[in-house]
Design an enzyme around this catalytic site. Structure first.
Site, PDB file in Angstrom:
ATOM      1  CG  HIS A 160      -1.909   1.151   1.176  1.00  0.00           C
ATOM      2  ND1 HIS A 160      -3.202   1.000   0.705  1.00  0.00           N
ATOM      3  CD2 HIS A 160      -1.790   2.459   1.526  1.00  0.00           C
ATOM      4  CE1 HIS A 160      -3.827   2.162   0.773  1.00  0.00           C
ATOM      5  NE2 HIS A 160      -2.995   3.057   1.272  1.00  0.00           N
ATOM      6  CB  CYS A 161       2.094   3.371  -2.561  1.00  0.00           C
ATOM      7  SG  CYS A 161       3.136   4.834  -2.832  1.00  0.00           S
TER       8      CYS A 161
END
Length: 323
Positions: free
Chosen positions: A173-174
């Site tokens: 998850h960025c």
């Protein structure tokens, strides 16, 4: 009563960074127990769900996404108005201005496509008796259920605590794109890191040339801004360029390595042994980017349908906003 074996997968959430062996993640569930506590947990996902725009309502992610756009636009402002427009060379300003702005547009478009594309979310609450019956499973066949979003977990899917969904081939998850990087948007994330690295390199080269030129003429007619202001703007641009170049170059290399080895970052960190047929090197690249090598691989506009974006309907479900 079900004739198959249901296993609840206590998946480590990517954002918390928990790393557990598969033996500690599995817990048997009695086959005659109901899979859902109530119908209100079920969220339908029709055939058109994959065509909806996806947006995660996460405060930190939205701030990071805004900062990304602000920094790219700041770099474009400094390059265009501080360095190129005051230049005495028309062709130097034109060529570099067109190149930098085209790369900036491609970078921001890639960012939007990464942020607004469903990364491969598994339909929430699909672990119902009716859905199980429709799968026509063989007796004794094992399937996995995520206890957090109450969905049947496909192979290589992991649960994200921020998106609150199971994501197919979830890499990580960025927060900078306010989304997970998964099966459906990894290509756009790779393009985003590539184009940001390119504009960072371009900005650093232009800044170095500008400093050299301005010092040579003692800052006379070097910029429309006063020398102290121009120096501060370019120093901040250089710091931003170095930071972004380092980060995106590393991420780009990591993503290409993962694609060529057909192994996500989560799978690598958890040291999961592959149970799937690996598509390595060019086969992996073709799977992610689609088809044979062509200019479409580096085009973030490919597959974009404006009619679909303009004639959409909205709904809210959990932390994401889909239209």
């Amino acid at each position: 009563m079900f004739l198959f074996k249901l296993v609840t997968w206590e998946d480590g959430e990517e954002s918390e960074g928990r790393m557990q062996s598969s033996g500690h993640r599995l817990r048997d569930v009695e086959q005659h127990h109901p899979l859902l506590g109530g119908e209100d947990e079920l969220e339908g996902a029709g055939p058109g769900d994959g065509e909806r725009v996806w947006f995660i309502q996460d405060g930190c992610g939205m701030v990071c996404a805004f900062m990304t756009w602000f920094l790219v636009l700041y770099a474009d402002f400094v390059v265009t108005f501080v360095m190129l427009l005051p230049s005495k060379s028309f062709w130097y300003a034109l060529v570099n201005g067109v190149a930098f702005n085209c790369l900036a547009v491609l970078a921001l478009t890639s960012h939007l496509r990464t942020m607004l594309t469903d990364p491969g979310a598994v339909p929430k609450g699909n672990a119902t008796k009716e859905y199980m019956d429709s799968l026509q499973l063989k007796p004794g066949e094992v399937i996995y259920k995520c206890p957090k979003c109450c969905s049947i977990k496909p192979e290589r899917a992991h649960h994200c605590s921020i998106c609150k969904r199971c994501i197919r081939k979830m890499d990580h998850h960025c927060p900078w794109v306010n989304n997970c990087v998964g099966e459906n948007n990894q290509r756009f994330f790779v393009l985003f890191t590539m184009y940001v690295a390119l504009i960072s390199t371009h900005a650093l080269i232009l800044s170095g040339f500008q400093f050299f030129t301005c010092v040579k003429v003692q800052w006379s007619e070097c910029s429309d801004f006063s020398p102290p202001v121009a120096v501060m703007l370019m120093i901040f641009l250089c710091l931003e360029g170095l930071l972004f170049l380092t980060f995106t170059a590393v991420m780009f290399g990591t993503q290409i390595h993962s694609i060529c080895n057909d192994e996500t970052e989560i799978e690598r960190l958890k040291n999961e042994k592959p149970t799937w047929e690996r598509r390595v090197r060019w086969e992996g690249m073709k799977t992610v980017f689609g088809g044979q090598p062509s200019l479409l691989w580096i085009n973030p506009f490919a597959g974009l349908r404006l009619r679909r974006l303009l004639a959409t309907r909205s709904r809210r479900g959990g932390p994401e906003f889909s239209v």
